[in-house]
Design a protein around this motif. Structure first.
Motif, mmCIF file in Angstrom:
data_model
loop_
_atom_site.group_PDB
_atom_site.id
_atom_site.type_symbol
_atom_site.label_atom_id
_atom_site.label_comp_id
_atom_site.label_asym_id
_atom_site.label_seq_id
_atom_site.Cartn_x
_atom_site.Cartn_y
_atom_site.Cartn_z
ATOM 1 N N UNK A 179 0.829 -1.209 0.000
ATOM 2 C CA UNK A 179 0.000 0.000 0.000
ATOM 3 C C UNK A 179 0.856 1.249 0.000
ATOM 4 N N UNK A 180 1.909 1.282 0.811
ATOM 5 C CA UNK A 180 2.809 2.435 0.793
ATOM 6 C C UNK A 180 3.461 2.570 -0.578
ATOM 7 N N UNK A 181 3.978 1.490 -1.097
ATOM 8 C CA UNK A 181 4.696 1.534 -2.364
ATOM 9 C C UNK A 181 3.814 2.060 -3.488
ATOM 10 N N UNK A 182 2.553 1.720 -3.447
ATOM 11 C CA UNK A 182 1.659 2.087 -4.541
ATOM 12 C C UNK A 182 0.961 3.434 -4.345
ATOM 13 N N UNK A 183 0.833 3.897 -3.095
ATOM 14 C CA UNK A 183 -0.028 5.055 -2.863
ATOM 15 C C UNK A 183 0.641 6.267 -2.217
ATOM 16 N N UNK A 225 2.540 -12.265 0.724
ATOM 17 C CA UNK A 225 3.143 -11.531 -0.400
ATOM 18 C C UNK A 225 4.208 -10.556 0.064
ATOM 19 N N UNK A 226 3.946 -9.870 1.176
ATOM 20 C CA UNK A 226 4.858 -8.814 1.611
ATOM 21 C C UNK A 226 6.226 -9.390 1.988
ATOM 22 N N UNK A 227 7.267 -8.827 1.381
ATOM 23 C CA UNK A 227 8.629 -9.270 1.645
ATOM 24 C C UNK A 227 9.602 -8.248 1.096
ATOM 25 N N UNK A 228 10.864 -8.410 1.429
ATOM 26 C CA UNK A 228 11.913 -7.542 0.880
ATOM 27 C C UNK A 228 11.935 -7.635 -0.639
ATOM 28 N N UNK A 229 11.988 -8.845 -1.148
ATOM 29 C CA UNK A 229 12.059 -9.047 -2.596
ATOM 30 C C UNK A 229 10.827 -8.494 -3.298
ATOM 31 N N UNK A 230 9.665 -8.599 -2.669
ATOM 32 C CA UNK A 230 8.448 -8.057 -3.271
ATOM 33 C C UNK A 230 8.560 -6.543 -3.459
ATOM 34 N N UNK A 231 9.106 -5.843 -2.462
ATOM 35 C CA UNK A 231 9.275 -4.395 -2.562
ATOM 36 C C UNK A 231 10.267 -4.030 -3.656
ATOM 37 N N UNK A 232 11.391 -4.756 -3.712
ATOM 38 C CA UNK A 232 12.406 -4.469 -4.731
ATOM 39 C C UNK A 232 11.870 -4.750 -6.125
ATOM 40 N N UNK A 233 11.166 -5.853 -6.280
ATOM 41 C CA UNK A 233 10.607 -6.178 -7.592
ATOM 42 C C UNK A 233 9.617 -5.108 -8.060
ATOM 43 N N UNK A 234 8.794 -4.620 -7.130
ATOM 44 C CA UNK A 234 7.829 -3.589 -7.516
ATOM 45 C C UNK A 234 8.544 -2.320 -7.975
ATOM 46 N N UNK A 235 9.477 -1.844 -7.182
ATOM 47 C CA UNK A 235 10.158 -0.589 -7.523
ATOM 48 C C UNK A 235 10.988 -0.731 -8.794
ATOM 49 N N UNK A 236 11.574 -1.889 -8.998
ATOM 50 C CA UNK A 236 12.310 -2.136 -10.235
ATOM 51 C C UNK A 236 11.370 -2.146 -11.429
ATOM 52 N N UNK A 237 10.163 -2.690 -11.244
ATOM 53 C CA UNK A 237 9.204 -2.793 -12.355
ATOM 54 C C UNK A 237 8.713 -1.435 -12.830
ATOM 55 N N UNK A 238 8.736 -0.436 -11.941
ATOM 56 C CA UNK A 238 8.290 0.905 -12.348
ATOM 57 C C UNK A 238 9.472 1.808 -12.685
ATOM 58 N N UNK A 239 10.673 1.238 -12.704
ATOM 59 C CA UNK A 239 11.834 1.966 -13.191
ATOM 60 C C UNK A 239 12.588 2.790 -12.176
ATOM 61 N N UNK A 240 12.312 2.593 -10.884
ATOM 62 C CA UNK A 240 13.074 3.348 -9.899
ATOM 63 C C UNK A 240 14.486 2.770 -9.830
ATOM 64 N N UNK A 241 15.517 3.642 -9.790
ATOM 65 C CA UNK A 241 16.900 3.158 -9.828
ATOM 66 C C UNK A 241 17.234 2.262 -8.634
ATOM 67 N N UNK A 242 17.692 1.051 -8.917
ATOM 68 C CA UNK A 242 18.026 0.124 -7.843
ATOM 69 C C UNK A 242 19.222 0.616 -7.023
ATOM 70 N N UNK A 243 20.085 1.410 -7.641
ATOM 71 C CA UNK A 243 21.266 1.880 -6.906
ATOM 72 C C UNK A 243 20.952 2.983 -5.902
ATOM 73 N N UNK A 244 19.660 3.311 -5.769
ATOM 74 C CA UNK A 244 19.235 4.238 -4.712
ATOM 75 C C UNK A 244 18.432 3.527 -3.629
ATOM 76 N N UNK A 245 18.306 2.207 -3.744
ATOM 77 C CA UNK A 245 17.474 1.446 -2.813
ATOM 78 C C UNK A 245 18.318 0.753 -1.758
ATOM 79 N N UNK A 246 17.882 0.875 -0.509
ATOM 80 C CA UNK A 246 18.528 0.232 0.634
ATOM 81 C C UNK A 246 17.475 -0.640 1.307
ATOM 82 N N UNK A 247 17.760 -1.927 1.469
ATOM 83 C CA UNK A 247 16.791 -2.815 2.112
ATOM 84 C C UNK A 247 16.997 -2.812 3.627
ATOM 85 N N UNK A 248 15.968 -3.219 4.351
ATOM 86 C CA UNK A 248 16.006 -3.142 5.806
ATOM 87 C C UNK A 248 16.054 -4.490 6.484
#
Length: 360
Positions: A179-183, A225-248
């Motif tokens: 929900x955060x990622x999408x909204x 569904x909710x997971x680290x990989x799920x968040x990364x896959x979503x942001x990658x799918x919409x073109x957000x640069x992976x080199x700006x992403x830090x996982x928790x």
């Protein structure tokens, strides 16, 4: 000549490899005091995010003398670790009550940005991390959220970058759930303004959840569904640069009561009981209480379950931390962060595992 050329290639390759490893970001949020930080090896961190500063009017405010002393002590740690970045953080789960209102106006955003620059100049810190939970969607109970927050957050980041220039880092703590990622965020518009997005890929099963599960899994499962990989896959799918992403990662555990004694307590109706720090985690003591250790090889996450008490513990441990760190490297992400350093064991803790995995 060929031997010399080969040696040169090997040397260059080793330098590039070393540089790549050095560039793996390891960020520790820190909510302790000025003294406790000395129990930990800060040379294993690239960033310390001081948690938290708050709003006073429209300005970023350091709440009291003790907070000032802690920040000053964190900055002094740069002598131990050249290149260490100390970042000021705004908010936290319950700490951003006025954010929606303050950041809804150009004047509010500008006054805030100027106060951020002032505090960074005063303390000789290195930037700002925004922990507004959450723009445009419900977060802490009773805090205002409106649809306009989404665009106002973009304008806030834009204002911060304009006022701070390139001298200071700008990052924010992002919910790791769908929900955060999408909204909440205009991902396509914020790219020029942020250095890092610190994905809170923990608390994915949290204090308000009505079904048990993994609170910080690396991968999704058929039931969750909710997971680290799920968040990364979503942001990658919409073109957000992976080199700006830090996982928790989580340096704490959560205990849930499961209503039904099935599936070792996973994915059952239930409710949150309590949390506790990794430095309080005693595997042998828990086993004596009746807890059994399990490893979910799909989620790549550990958990423990007590069938007699119908209680499940979800957490990160040495194995999951190492896998998350390798994931960040393999996916060419910016790095990995965790909440929070004072929850770790001072020696032989999860930071040690994270650092080793990042530099192997």
């Amino acid at each position: 000549m060929k031997k010399l050329l080969l040696l040169s290639v090997v040397f260059i390759a080793s330098v590039v490899c070393a540089q790549t490893k050095d560039q793996v970001t390891i960020i520790g949020y820190y909510a302790g005091d000025a003294k406790r930080i000395d129990d930990y090896d800060v040379t294993k961190l690239t960033h310390i995010i001081y948690s938290f500063c708050h709003l006073k009017g429209n300005k970023l405010n350091v709440d009291n003398k003790g907070d000032s002393q802690t920040i000053q002590h964190l900055v002094a740690l740069k002598k131990k670790k050249p290149g260490l970045k100390v970042i000021l953080s705004l908010g936290g789960w319950s700490g951003c009550e006025p954010c929606s209102q303050v950041f809804s106006t150009a004047a509010g955003r500008n006054e805030f940005a100027r106060s951020v620059k002032h505090l960074n100049e005063y303390f000789k810190t290195d930037g700002i991390d925004l922990d507004w939970e959450y723009p445009a969607i419900e977060g802490y109970p009773g805090h205002r959220f409106v649809p306009e927050d989404k665009h106002n957050f973009t304008l806030l980041l834009q204002e911060l970058r304009q006022v701070l220039g390139d001298q200071y880092e700008v990052s924010f703590a992002a919910g790791g759930f769908t929900k955060f990622l999408q909204q909440s965020i205009e991902w396509d518009k914020i790219v020029p303004y942020v250095d890092k997005v610190n994905l809170m890929t923990y608390d994915l099963v949290h204090g308000y959840s009505k079904v048990t599960g993994h609170h910080t899994p690396l991968y999704s499962t058929p039931e969750q569904t909710e997971s680290t990989d799920n968040a990364i896959r979503y942001l990658d799918s919409i073109g957000f640069p992976k080199n700006k992403l830090v996982i928790g990662a989580a340096f704490y555990a959560r205990i849930f009561d499961a209503d039904v004694d099935a599936s070792n307590g996973l994915y059952q109706p239930g409710k949150f009981d309590r949390g506790f720090s990794w430095n309080q985690f005693d595997m042998e003591a828990l086993k004596k209480e009746g807890y059994v250790y399990y490893w979910d090889d799909v989620a790549k996450a550990p958990y423990m379950y007590n069938a007699a008490k119908k209680k499940i513990i979800t957490f990160d441990n040495e194995q999951s931390i190492a896998l998350k760190t390798k994931y960040a490297i393999d996916k060419k992400l910016n790095g990995i962060m965790f909440w929070q350093l004072a929850d770790d064991k001072p020696t032989g803790g999860l930071l040690d595992v994270m650092y080793k995995a990042a530099h192997e």
